[in-house]
Design a protein around this motif. Structure first.
Motif, PDB file in Angstrom:
ATOM      1  N   ILE A 264      15.430  -9.052 -50.990  1.00 45.69           N
ATOM      2  CA  ILE A 264      13.912  -9.323 -50.901  1.00 45.69           C
ATOM      3  C   ILE A 264      13.396  -8.922 -52.093  1.00 45.69           C
ATOM      4  O   ILE A 264      13.752  -7.704 -52.687  1.00 45.69           O
ATOM      5  N   GLU A 265      12.041  -9.050 -52.470  1.00 48.61           N
ATOM      6  CA  GLU A 265      11.360  -8.701 -53.559  1.00 48.61           C
ATOM      7  C   GLU A 265       9.743  -8.307 -52.858  1.00 48.61           C
ATOM      8  O   GLU A 265       9.217  -8.761 -52.376  1.00 48.61           O
ATOM      9  N   ILE A 266       9.464  -6.902 -52.906  1.00 44.45           N
ATOM     10  CA  ILE A 266       8.308  -6.405 -52.412  1.00 44.45           C
ATOM     11  C   ILE A 266       7.263  -6.084 -53.531  1.00 44.45           C
ATOM     12  O   ILE A 266       7.683  -5.456 -54.555  1.00 44.45           O
ATOM     13  N   GLU A 267       5.821  -6.511 -53.388  1.00 40.77           N
ATOM     14  CA  GLU A 267       4.868  -6.134 -54.423  1.00 40.77           C
ATOM     15  C   GLU A 267       3.865  -5.352 -53.429  1.00 40.77           C
ATOM     16  O   GLU A 267       3.479  -6.220 -52.482  1.00 40.77           O
ATOM     17  N   TYR A 268       3.524  -4.212 -53.616  1.00 45.81           N
ATOM     18  CA  TYR A 268       2.209  -3.753 -53.050  1.00 45.81           C
ATOM     19  C   TYR A 268       1.335  -3.147 -54.031  1.00 45.81           C
ATOM     20  O   TYR A 268       1.670  -2.096 -54.507  1.00 45.81           O
ATOM     21  N   ASP A 269       0.161  -3.756 -53.936  1.00 47.01           N
ATOM     22  CA  ASP A 269      -0.903  -3.092 -54.605  1.00 47.01           C
ATOM     23  C   ASP A 269      -1.978  -2.329 -53.610  1.00 47.01           C
ATOM     24  O   ASP A 269      -2.475  -3.073 -52.781  1.00 47.01           O
ATOM     25  N   VAL A 270      -2.187  -1.102 -53.623  1.00 53.32           N
ATOM     26  CA  VAL A 270      -3.129  -0.437 -52.818  1.00 53.32           C
ATOM     27  C   VAL A 270      -3.884   0.757 -53.740  1.00 53.32           C
ATOM     28  O   VAL A 270      -3.433   1.184 -54.514  1.00 53.32           O
ATOM     29  N   CYS A 271      -5.355   0.629 -53.389  1.00 55.75           N
ATOM     30  CA  CYS A 271      -6.316   1.285 -54.286  1.00 55.75           C
ATOM     31  C   CYS A 271      -7.394   1.546 -53.323  1.00 55.75           C
ATOM     32  O   CYS A 271      -7.914   0.987 -52.478  1.00 55.75           O
ATOM     33  N   ASN A 272      -7.922   3.087 -53.653  1.00 55.38           N
ATOM     34  CA  ASN A 272      -9.205   3.312 -52.960  1.00 55.38           C
ATOM     35  C   ASN A 272      -9.911   3.488 -54.354  1.00 55.38           C
ATOM     36  O   ASN A 272     -10.013   4.454 -55.037  1.00 55.38           O
ATOM     37  N   PRO A 273     -10.976   2.744 -54.513  1.00 54.74           N
ATOM     38  CA  PRO A 273     -11.797   2.404 -55.873  1.00 54.74           C
ATOM     39  C   PRO A 273     -12.728   3.567 -56.046  1.00 54.74           C
ATOM     40  O   PRO A 273     -13.438   4.000 -55.143  1.00 54.74           O
ATOM     41  N   GLY A 274     -12.653   4.125 -57.192  1.00 57.69           N
ATOM     42  CA  GLY A 274     -13.544   5.098 -57.492  1.00 57.69           C
ATOM     43  C   GLY A 274     -13.578   6.375 -56.643  1.00 57.69           C
ATOM     44  O   GLY A 274     -14.684   7.135 -56.516  1.00 57.69           O
ATOM     45  N   ARG A 275     -12.634   6.650 -55.870  1.00 50.96           N
ATOM     46  CA  ARG A 275     -12.870   7.612 -54.901  1.00 50.96           C
ATOM     47  C   ARG A 275     -12.364   8.820 -55.370  1.00 50.96           C
ATOM     48  O   ARG A 275     -11.473   9.173 -56.319  1.00 50.96           O
ATOM     49  N   ILE A 276     -13.282   9.941 -55.686  1.00 48.82           N
ATOM     50  CA  ILE A 276     -12.958  11.162 -56.160  1.00 48.82           C
ATOM     51  C   ILE A 276     -12.637  12.257 -54.859  1.00 48.82           C
ATOM     52  O   ILE A 276     -13.398  12.268 -54.133  1.00 48.82           O
TER      53      ILE A 276
ATOM     54  N   PHE B 268       0.246  -6.392 -49.679  1.00 51.55           N
ATOM     55  CA  PHE B 268       1.507  -6.059 -49.495  1.00 51.55           C
ATOM     56  C   PHE B 268       2.536  -7.501 -49.142  1.00 51.55           C
ATOM     57  O   PHE B 268       2.359  -8.029 -48.105  1.00 51.55           O
ATOM     58  N   GLU B 269       3.264  -7.854 -50.348  1.00 51.89           N
ATOM     59  CA  GLU B 269       3.817  -9.283 -50.169  1.00 51.89           C
ATOM     60  C   GLU B 269       5.197  -8.913 -50.358  1.00 51.89           C
ATOM     61  O   GLU B 269       5.880  -8.219 -51.235  1.00 51.89           O
ATOM     62  N   VAL B 270       6.154  -9.732 -49.505  1.00 53.95           N
ATOM     63  CA  VAL B 270       7.425  -9.853 -49.341  1.00 53.95           C
ATOM     64  C   VAL B 270       7.906 -11.237 -49.774  1.00 53.95           C
ATOM     65  O   VAL B 270       7.566 -12.049 -49.260  1.00 53.95           O
ATOM     66  N   ARG B 271       8.966 -11.490 -50.435  1.00 50.15           N
ATOM     67  CA  ARG B 271       9.338 -12.790 -50.939  1.00 50.15           C
ATOM     68  C   ARG B 271      10.941 -12.784 -50.775  1.00 50.15           C
ATOM     69  O   ARG B 271      11.563 -11.706 -51.334  1.00 50.15           O
ATOM     70  N   CYS B 272      11.566 -13.892 -50.461  1.00 52.39           N
ATOM     71  CA  CYS B 272      12.997 -13.992 -50.350  1.00 52.39           C
ATOM     72  C   CYS B 272      13.019 -15.353 -50.635  1.00 52.39           C
ATOM     73  O   CYS B 272      12.883 -16.389 -49.862  1.00 52.39           O
ATOM     74  N   GLY B 273      13.486 -15.739 -51.905  1.00 51.57           N
ATOM     75  CA  GLY B 273      13.799 -17.105 -52.283  1.00 51.57           C
ATOM     76  C   GLY B 273      12.346 -17.848 -52.179  1.00 51.57           C
ATOM     77  O   GLY B 273      11.627 -17.445 -52.592  1.00 51.57           O
ATOM     78  N   LYS B 274      12.286 -18.927 -51.341  1.00 51.59           N
ATOM     79  CA  LYS B 274      10.857 -19.728 -51.284  1.00 51.59           C
ATOM     80  C   LYS B 274      10.192 -19.157 -50.027  1.00 51.59           C
ATOM     81  O   LYS B 274       9.011 -19.552 -49.770  1.00 51.59           O
ATOM     82  N   ARG B 275      10.769 -18.220 -49.189  1.00 50.19           N
ATOM     83  CA  ARG B 275       9.938 -17.729 -48.223  1.00 50.19           C
ATOM     84  C   ARG B 275       9.193 -16.385 -48.799  1.00 50.19           C
ATOM     85  O   ARG B 275       9.419 -15.718 -49.585  1.00 50.19           O
ATOM     86  N   PHE B 276       8.111 -16.319 -47.863  1.00 45.30           N
ATOM     87  CA  PHE B 276       7.218 -15.133 -48.206  1.00 45.30           C
ATOM     88  C   PHE B 276       6.241 -14.664 -47.219  1.00 45.30           C
ATOM     89  O   PHE B 276       6.080 -15.624 -46.155  1.00 45.30           O
ATOM     90  N   ALA B 277       5.953 -13.537 -47.118  1.00 43.96           N
ATOM     91  CA  ALA B 277       5.152 -12.875 -46.078  1.00 43.96           C
ATOM     92  C   ALA B 277       4.140 -11.931 -46.809  1.00 43.96           C
ATOM     93  O   ALA B 277       4.359 -11.105 -47.450  1.00 43.96           O
ATOM     94  N   ILE B 278       2.938 -12.199 -46.276  1.00 39.85           N
ATOM     95  CA  ILE B 278       1.615 -11.361 -47.065  1.00 39.85           C
ATOM     96  C   ILE B 278       1.181 -10.447 -45.768  1.00 39.85           C
ATOM     97  O   ILE B 278       0.586 -11.057 -44.792  1.00 39.85           O
TER      98      ILE B 278
END
Length: 288
Positions: free
Chosen positions: A138-150, A217-227
């Protein structure tokens, strides 16, 4: 009935208090308010409000720590000395050293510590783990952000441990290799985390330098994917299908996990001291 002491009375702590008030098997016996008057008083449901630790933890079954993280280490140390299970809000500490000390104390003492990583208590994320359990590689991509948080702490301590644990659970093993890089940014902090486990991998991007809040948070395996995305209406999509769930508050589920720990000694990966130590050790080794 589980009687708990609630440390702190911030907005987050008040929300925890409200949720506990809706439960039949959990009771806030006391509230430890920091930096307040020394006198105690009674509030609704006979909950004691005090700034005296010994009074707050007298005859409680567990402690929920929801104060400013600068006080976490001191409170955890005291809780471990009396031997009660702990639930603690994220971030666990303001420094890598304090974070590491907390979990080493927990490991040595055997006292369960439950970090309230909200995504780990999400029904949708638990379903994602189950539905992708047979996917490999599997390949995982995860983008997580709290914008402008000081903050008075790094986003790596706020978002990093939970993100590493989430990816590790979906990878099915703690990765053999983790690379953490700080990316130059004029608008905040940005870190890229690359994780490798066998033929599977994960690429995480965390920080507060993006223009909008992100939880993709995205998971991919071949043509399959889960978000999985906990800030949108359809929190889990698998192969294009929107998965439907009965809404459950992650904080409520965390409290009920603590209840199981207290009443039956049942703990699972959400209590994993090893997982937390490994995630923070990788951060420590990168920036030491």
């Amino acid at each position: 009935m589980m009687n708990v002491a609630l440390v702190g009375f911030s907005t987050r702590a008040r929300n925890i208090y409200r949720i506990i008030d809706s439960l039949n098997n959990v009771n806030v016996k006391s509230i430890l308010r920091l930096h307040t008057e020394s006198t105690s008083s009674k509030i609704l449901d006979n909950t004691i409000v005090t700034n005296n630790f010994k009074e707050a933890v007298d005859s409680v079954d567990a402690v929920i720590i929801a104060c400013h993280p600068s006080a976490h280490l001191n409170i955890v140390t005291k809780c471990i000395s009396i031997g009660v299970p702990i639930m603690i809000e994220n971030p666990v500490a303001l420094s890598i050293v304090d974070y590491e000390r907390i979990f080493k104390m927990a490991s040595m003492s055997g006292i369960p510590i439950l970090v309230n990583h909200s995504n780990l208590f999400s029904s949708e994320f638990e379903a994602l783990i189950s539905l992708t359990s047979s996917w490999y590689p599997i390949e995982i991509e995860y983008d997580v952000c709290n914008p402008g948080r000081i903050c008075d702490h790094s986003q790596l301590l706020d978002l990093g441990p939970e993100s590493i644990i989430m990816a590790s659970l979906v990878l099915k093993n703690f990765p053999e290799k983790i690379c953490i890089r700080k990316i130059p940014s004029r608008t905040g902090e940005l870190f890229n985390i690359d994780m490798y486990s066998g033929s599977s991998s994960a690429k995480l991007s965390i920080g507060n330098s993006f223009s909008a809040k992100k939880r993709h948070f995205e998971v991919r395996c071949g043509k399959r994917f889960a978000i999985y995305n906990n800030i949108v209406k359809d929190k889990l999509i698998v192969d294009g299908y929107k998965m439907k769930f009965i809404p459950e508050d992650p904080i409520k589920r965390a409290i009920l996990s603590l209840y199981k720990c207290v009443t039956s000694g049942e703990v699972d990966y959400k209590f994993s001291t090893v997982m937390n130590i490994k995630s923070i050790n990788n951060i420590f080794e990168t920036f030491n």
